[in-house]
Design an enzyme around this catalytic site. Structure first.
Site, short mmCIF file in Angstrom:
data_model
loop_
_atom_site.label_atom_id
_atom_site.label_comp_id
_atom_site.label_asym_id
_atom_site.label_seq_id
_atom_site.Cartn_x
_atom_site.Cartn_y
_atom_site.Cartn_z
N ARG A 166 0.82 -1.22 0.00
CA ARG A 166 0.00 0.00 0.00
C ARG A 166 0.86 1.27 0.00
O ARG A 166 0.49 2.27 0.61
CB ARG A 166 -0.97 0.02 1.18
CG ARG A 166 -1.92 -1.15 1.23
CD ARG A 166 -2.82 -1.23 0.00
NE ARG A 166 -3.56 -2.47 0.03
CZ ARG A 166 -3.15 -3.60 -0.52
NH1 ARG A 166 -1.99 -3.65 -1.17
NH2 ARG A 166 -3.88 -4.70 -0.44
N SER A 243 -10.75 0.89 3.65
CA SER A 243 -10.04 0.45 4.86
C SER A 243 -9.24 1.61 5.41
O SER A 243 -8.39 2.17 4.72
CB SER A 243 -9.12 -0.71 4.53
OG SER A 243 -9.86 -1.82 4.07
N GLU A 335 -4.38 4.40 6.24
CA GLU A 335 -4.17 4.18 4.81
C GLU A 335 -4.50 5.41 3.98
O GLU A 335 -3.77 5.72 3.04
CB GLU A 335 -5.01 2.98 4.34
CG GLU A 335 -4.74 2.58 2.92
CD GLU A 335 -5.33 1.23 2.57
OE1 GLU A 335 -5.76 1.08 1.42
OE2 GLU A 335 -5.37 0.34 3.43
#
EC number: 1.3.1.98
Length: 343
Positions: A166, A243, A335
């Site tokens: 990520r 998320s 995130e």
């Protein structure tokens, strides 16, 4: 610099949060993106480049300078001699629309990334991934506007982007703007190997098998809808940035007893959702005034229920982060990109 704008950035984000932009430019071509960025730099304005707004938390104070909204469109496929396909996509194309188009064209490879909101230009920045596939598996190269050099850099190889879990060397910086992205697809109608156990079970296959790309896409969308991860204006569980925390990677000895884990080199990856649940949070746990809450379908999504603020969301995020740290000694990392605000 153009007229002062009262455009609320909340209208451009999936969380529906964020204050006003001082000036907003809608850029519908790569050349317009570059021109808008150059103009902001020449004027000394703070610059925010925004795509689909699906992975950002924008401060309630908004943005004090220029916001360039990337709305470029266009995609094309090139069949190569080895049977593979080169897919070139402009940065402003809706990502799920791109996935849907490739599947409809009989091309596999991207189907496990179905239902992810946002624009294509953001996918290499975040190294977007889901259900056992990530952008790094398919990315060939990108075209960038390099603000420091005031130059367009074409065909920057994926290997030069530091793609990790990520993340990439593009994340958290504003001196490089993605203009277009190229992917290498297998060239047939079969999916990528089904690696994710939950998806394999939904498809009734063994991990590692390939299935028709359309079948995999349908299964992924069904799974994501069940978790409130497919945008729906009527469903407040989808008023989120997806998320909110990444799955932490820790040394094996720091993994809590009983926690699921997956190998990550010499370390292990822990599911953030498991940590949140076992730190005492249930689905639907409410934040300040009930204006924000954990999703009623999945504790990893922080949602806006209406009438809330970015600060409300951050208060809830801090509550979750601090409880996980106190319970397990594990730090959760957000995130989404935090624009003008801090966790």
């Amino acid at each position: 610099m153009g007229p002062v704008s009262t455009t609320e950035l909340a209208s451009l984000t999936t969380l529906r949060l964020g204050g006003p932009a001082r000036r907003l430019v809608e850029a519908t071509t790569a050349e317009a993106v570059v021109a808008a960025v150059r103009a902001a730099d020449a004027a000394g304005e703070p610059l925010l480049v925004l795509g689909g707004g699906s992975n950002v938390v924008v401060d309630d104070a908004g943005w004090p300078g220029a916001v360039v909204h990337v709305a470029t469109t266009g995609m094309r496929t090139e069949h190569r001699p080895d049977g593979t396909v080169l897919l070139t996509v402009e940065a402003g194309e809706d990502w799920d629309g791109v996935v849907a188009a490739t599947v409809a064209e009989g091309l596999g490879g991207l189907e496990c990334l179905s239902g992810i909101p946002g624009r294509t230009g953001a996918t290499p920045v975040q190294n977007v991934g889901a259900y056992g596939v990530e952008i790094a598996d398919l990315l060939v190269d990108v075209d960038l506007y390099d603000r420091r050099a005031d130059a367009v850099r074409e065909h920057v190889p994926a290997a030069d982007l530091g793609l990790g879990y990520r993340t990439s060397t593009l994340k958290g910086r504003d001196d490089a703007v993605v203009l277009r992205v190229r992917f290498g697809l297998p060239g047939d109608g079969a999916s990528a190997p089904i690696r994710y156990p939950e998806l394999a079970a939904a498809l009734g296959v063994e991990p590692g098998e390939r299935v028709p790309a359309a079948a995999a896409r349908d299964a992924v969308l069904a799974l994501r809808r069940g978790k409130g991860m497919v945008l729906d204006a009527e469903d407040r569980d989808t008023w989120s940035a997806g998320s909110f925390f990444t799955n932490p990677i820790v040394d094996p000895e720091r993994a809590p007893e009983g926690a699921p884990r997956w190998p990550a080199g010499e370390r292990v990856k822990l599911p953030a959702a498991w940590l949140i649940q076992h730190a005492g949070f249930a689905r639907g746990h409410a934040g300040p005034g009930g204006r924000v809450a954990l999703s009623g379908k999945h504790v990893l999504a922080l949602t806006h229920r209406g009438g809330g603020s970015a600060e409300d969301l951050l208060v809830l995020a801090r509550e979750v982060r601090d409880a996980v740290r106190a319970t397990f000694g594990v730090d959760l990392v957000p995130e989404p990109v935090l624009v003008g605000c801090r966790l």
